[in-house]
Design a protein around this motif. Structure first.
Motif, mmCIF file in Angstrom:
data_model
loop_
_atom_site.group_PDB
_atom_site.id
_atom_site.type_symbol
_atom_site.label_atom_id
_atom_site.label_comp_id
_atom_site.label_asym_id
_atom_site.label_seq_id
_atom_site.Cartn_x
_atom_site.Cartn_y
_atom_site.Cartn_z
ATOM 1 N N PHE A 137 -79.439 40.318 -21.519
ATOM 2 C CA PHE A 137 -79.299 39.051 -22.246
ATOM 3 C C PHE A 137 -79.171 37.857 -21.297
ATOM 4 C CE2 PHE A 137 -77.916 42.313 -25.171
ATOM 5 C CZ PHE A 137 -78.422 41.908 -26.394
ATOM 6 N N ALA A 138 -79.329 38.101 -20.000
ATOM 7 C CA ALA A 138 -79.088 37.043 -19.010
ATOM 8 C C ALA A 138 -80.048 35.872 -19.175
ATOM 9 C CB ALA A 138 -79.194 37.615 -17.597
ATOM 10 N N ASP A 139 -81.307 36.143 -19.482
ATOM 11 C CA ASP A 139 -82.277 35.054 -19.630
ATOM 12 C C ASP A 139 -81.930 34.147 -20.805
ATOM 13 O OD1 ASP A 139 -83.874 35.649 -17.451
ATOM 14 O OD2 ASP A 139 -85.084 37.090 -18.556
ATOM 15 N N LEU A 140 -81.237 34.683 -21.794
ATOM 16 C CA LEU A 140 -80.855 33.875 -22.959
ATOM 17 C C LEU A 140 -79.596 33.063 -22.684
ATOM 18 C CD1 LEU A 140 -81.059 33.054 -25.958
ATOM 19 C CD2 LEU A 140 -79.788 35.143 -26.512
ATOM 20 N N PHE A 141 -78.573 33.708 -22.149
ATOM 21 C CA PHE A 141 -77.267 33.056 -22.038
ATOM 22 C C PHE A 141 -77.028 32.383 -20.692
ATOM 23 C CE2 PHE A 141 -76.430 36.611 -25.093
ATOM 24 C CZ PHE A 141 -76.292 35.813 -26.211
ATOM 25 N N GLY A 142 -77.704 32.829 -19.656
ATOM 26 C CA GLY A 142 -77.591 32.186 -18.349
ATOM 27 C C GLY A 142 -76.167 32.100 -17.831
ATOM 28 N N ASP A 143 -75.769 30.889 -17.423
ATOM 29 C CA ASP A 143 -74.466 30.698 -16.787
ATOM 30 C C ASP A 143 -73.306 31.052 -17.709
ATOM 31 O OD1 ASP A 143 -75.599 29.908 -14.424
ATOM 32 O OD2 ASP A 143 -75.488 27.761 -14.873
ATOM 33 N N LEU A 144 -73.507 30.902 -19.010
ATOM 34 C CA LEU A 144 -72.434 31.247 -19.941
ATOM 35 C C LEU A 144 -72.080 32.731 -19.815
ATOM 36 C CD1 LEU A 144 -70.699 29.844 -22.092
ATOM 37 C CD2 LEU A 144 -72.342 30.616 -23.814
ATOM 38 N N LEU A 145 -73.097 33.565 -19.668
ATOM 39 C CA LEU A 145 -72.859 34.995 -19.468
ATOM 40 C C LEU A 145 -72.245 35.250 -18.098
ATOM 41 C CD1 LEU A 145 -73.169 38.015 -20.176
ATOM 42 C CD2 LEU A 145 -75.493 37.890 -19.253
ATOM 43 N N ILE B 75 -80.148 42.534 -12.049
ATOM 44 C CA ILE B 75 -80.781 43.289 -13.128
ATOM 45 C C ILE B 75 -81.416 42.365 -14.155
ATOM 46 C CG2 ILE B 75 -80.371 44.920 -15.013
ATOM 47 C CD1 ILE B 75 -77.961 45.961 -13.379
ATOM 48 N N GLY B 76 -80.733 41.256 -14.449
ATOM 49 C CA GLY B 76 -81.112 40.464 -15.609
ATOM 50 C C GLY B 76 -82.141 39.386 -15.394
ATOM 51 N N GLU B 77 -82.136 38.741 -14.226
ATOM 52 C CA GLU B 77 -83.038 37.617 -14.035
ATOM 53 C C GLU B 77 -84.492 38.080 -14.067
ATOM 54 O OE1 GLU B 77 -81.833 35.503 -10.539
ATOM 55 O OE2 GLU B 77 -80.292 34.370 -11.626
ATOM 56 N N GLY B 78 -85.256 37.467 -14.943
ATOM 57 C CA GLY B 78 -86.662 37.825 -15.083
ATOM 58 C C GLY B 78 -86.921 38.999 -16.001
ATOM 59 N N TYR B 79 -85.868 39.511 -16.651
ATOM 60 C CA TYR B 79 -86.068 40.687 -17.509
ATOM 61 C C TYR B 79 -86.987 40.368 -18.677
ATOM 62 C CZ TYR B 79 -85.065 44.434 -20.815
ATOM 63 O OH TYR B 79 -85.184 45.464 -21.714
ATOM 64 N N TRP B 80 -86.832 39.193 -19.276
ATOM 65 C CA TRP B 80 -87.688 38.848 -20.412
ATOM 66 C C TRP B 80 -89.146 38.714 -19.977
ATOM 67 C CZ3 TRP B 80 -84.929 34.997 -24.242
ATOM 68 C CH2 TRP B 80 -83.847 35.671 -24.827
ATOM 69 N N LYS B 81 -89.370 38.286 -18.742
ATOM 70 C CA LYS B 81 -90.743 38.237 -18.237
ATOM 71 C C LYS B 81 -91.305 39.653 -18.137
ATOM 72 C CE LYS B 81 -93.602 36.670 -14.364
ATOM 73 N NZ LYS B 81 -93.616 35.991 -13.038
ATOM 74 N N ALA C 279 -73.484 37.187 -30.239
ATOM 75 C CA ALA C 279 -73.638 35.997 -29.400
ATOM 76 C C ALA C 279 -75.051 35.431 -29.513
ATOM 77 C CB ALA C 279 -73.324 36.348 -27.948
ATOM 78 N N ASN C 280 -76.032 36.314 -29.598
ATOM 79 C CA ASN C 280 -77.421 35.884 -29.783
ATOM 80 C C ASN C 280 -77.554 35.051 -31.056
ATOM 81 O OD1 ASN C 280 -80.181 36.009 -30.853
ATOM 82 N ND2 ASN C 280 -80.622 37.411 -29.187
ATOM 83 N N ALA C 281 -76.992 35.571 -32.148
ATOM 84 C CA ALA C 281 -77.082 34.854 -33.425
ATOM 85 C C ALA C 281 -76.362 33.508 -33.350
ATOM 86 C CB ALA C 281 -76.494 35.717 -34.540
#
Length: 464
Positions: free
Chosen positions: A345-353, A371-377, A310-312
């Motif tokens: 992967f939540a920061d990447l896909f957001g609402d789609l996920l 768990i996911g929100e802010g993980y990339w930060k 999905a990332n790709a």
């Protein structure tokens, strides 16, 4: 065939199993069984021999814990004590590093498998005095993937201690990996450093097995990638040449670049590396190799297959395939509640996920968000901490070389100033780049400038 020859044949069968040589395993196992049958027809007591045969044959049920436990129960009842075939204090899954991957081919059985693994470990210990740490490591992994990070830390540390005390090198590495991954969510830099040091110590330990050292190197690369590092990737990661070919039990070694039992870990690392380098089409191809060529399957692998795909597709602009791949990932983790894999992967896909999670289980959306929100930060902050701390690991000589390097001195000039050879300068620079996670001098100046150390002033000067 004498009883001693039968036992020797069973030992050979076990050795073949650890090499993933199914043909040899079958040959030795069948020869032993026929000899045991002949003994029994002559009125001999073959209970112990049949128990040893069952214990060695249990290897084939390693992905079916019900069958594995049943076989161990029968073997223990017949042997009635210590096995004379398997080595004393031998690892439970030996060539396999992650019990979670080994026993989770299908979703929905993680919690039940934990109980089965507890009982299996007790029986295995009864017959070999080995195996301790496997079940605890499994529970640590399950706690992590379910987002119970404090519990994952406690169990991970316990599993690491148990595995080290019981000669379970690969299980210890698995526990260290879980601790490193847990530290990213807890933003616990000291735990990250402890876990990474455990892994790197194994990678540098010449007394450890080749599989253990190579796995440690693979995990070291994977963890660097997870926080956006690794400018200087090893050849096997860049080129995907693992030195293995497909075989009946998944794959077999040809050149031994990456030991066969850990190829699936190396494949995932390569996919991450390709995504890190924005080579999305190649990443999709590597994922195809993992499932279609090497035939690797488990809940965790299927999940990452879905989310990495999905990332790709996300960056390739293929929304339809992105959504399909997301659904595959969600359906892999959902039945066992392993939402951390999705949440990362939540920061990447957001609402789609979140929509895909809601489609599977609306009550889990809040947990994935938590768990996911802010993980990339968190990952960015972890990366900064890692980079800032890296110069503190330089030796005095490395500090001297680094100082001159960022001042613009050539290798020859550094060698002349420090009265060492140019080859030695190159050696020190390689170590410095590795420790600071950089690949050139300008990057090194930035790292040293961001660190609170004496070199900060001259690092700034070199950039002015």
């Amino acid at each position: 065939m004498s009883s001693e020859r039968i036992l020797a044949s069973l030992r050979e069968a076990d050795a073949c199993a650890q090499r993933l040589d199914k043909t040899g395993w079958n040959q030795h196992l069948n020869a032993a069984r026929k000899a045991i049958d002949a003994f029994e027809s002559n009125g001999e007591d073959v209970r112990t021999l049949r128990g040893e045969h069952l214990l060695v044959s249990a290897f084939q049920q390693r992905t079916n814990l019900d069958a594995y436990l049943h076989t161990l129960e029968e073997a223990a009842a017949l042997i009635g004590g210590q096995s004379v075939v398997l080595p004393l204090r031998c690892p439970m899954f030996q060539g396999f590093y992650s019990a979670f991957s080994v026993v989770n081919e299908e979703p929905g059985y993680a919690a039940r498998n934990a109980d089965l693994l507890d009982r299996s470990e007790e029986l295995f210990f009864q017959m070999t005095s080995g195996g301790r740490g496997t079940a605890t490591s499994y529970r640590a992994q399950m706690a992590f993937y379910r987002g119970n990070f404090d519990q994952a830390r406690i169990l991970g540390l316990q599993a690491l201690d148990e595995a080290r005390a019981n000669n379970q090198e690969l299980v210890a590495l698995c526990a260290a990996e879980i601790l490193a991954n847990t530290s990213k969510h807890l933003q616990d830099v000291s735990l990250w450093r402890f876990a990474r040091e455990s892994i790197r110590t194994c990678a540098d330990n010449e007394a450890a097995s080749n599989a253990c050292r190579k796995l440690a190197q693979v995990l070291d690369c994977t963890l660097d990638l997870s926080v956006g590092l690794l400018p200087d990737a090893p050849a096997w990661l860049r080129e995907g040449d693992f030195g293995t070919v497909p075989a009946e039990w998944g794959f077999q070694e040809v050149e031994g670049t990456v030991p066969a039992p850990i190829v699936h870990v190396a494949l995932l690392a390569r996919v991450q590396y390709l995504l890190y380098r924005s080579r999305r089409t190649m990443a999709l191809s590597a994922l195809g190799v993992m499932s279609d060529v090497y035939g690797q399957r488990s809940v965790v692998l299927d999940a990452y297959d879905g989310f990495f795909s999905a990332n790709a597709y996300h960056y390739l602009g293929d929304v339809s395939r992105e959504q399909t791949a997301l659904r595959k990932g969600v359906e892999a983790v959902g039945p066992d509640g392993l939402w951390v894999i999705a949440a990362e992967f939540a920061d990447l896909f957001g609402d789609l996920l979140y929509d895909e999670v809601a489609r599977f289980d609306p009550t889990s959306v809040a947990e994935v968000r938590r768990i996911g929100e802010g993980y990339w930060k968190k990952l960015r902050l972890m990366r900064e901490d890692v980079l800032v701390q890296a110069p503190g690991r330089l030796t005095n000589r490395e500090h001297q070389v680094a100082k001159l390097a960022v001042q613009g001195k050539t290798n020859a000039e550094i060698a002349g100033t420090l009265h060492i050879s140019v080859r030695t300068v190159r050696y020190h620079l390689e170590n410095i780049y590795h420790k600071c996670h950089v690949s050139r001098r300008a990057q090194l100046a930035d790292v040293l400038r961001s660190a609170n150390m004496e070199t900060a002033a001259w690092a700034r000067e070199s950039r002015s």
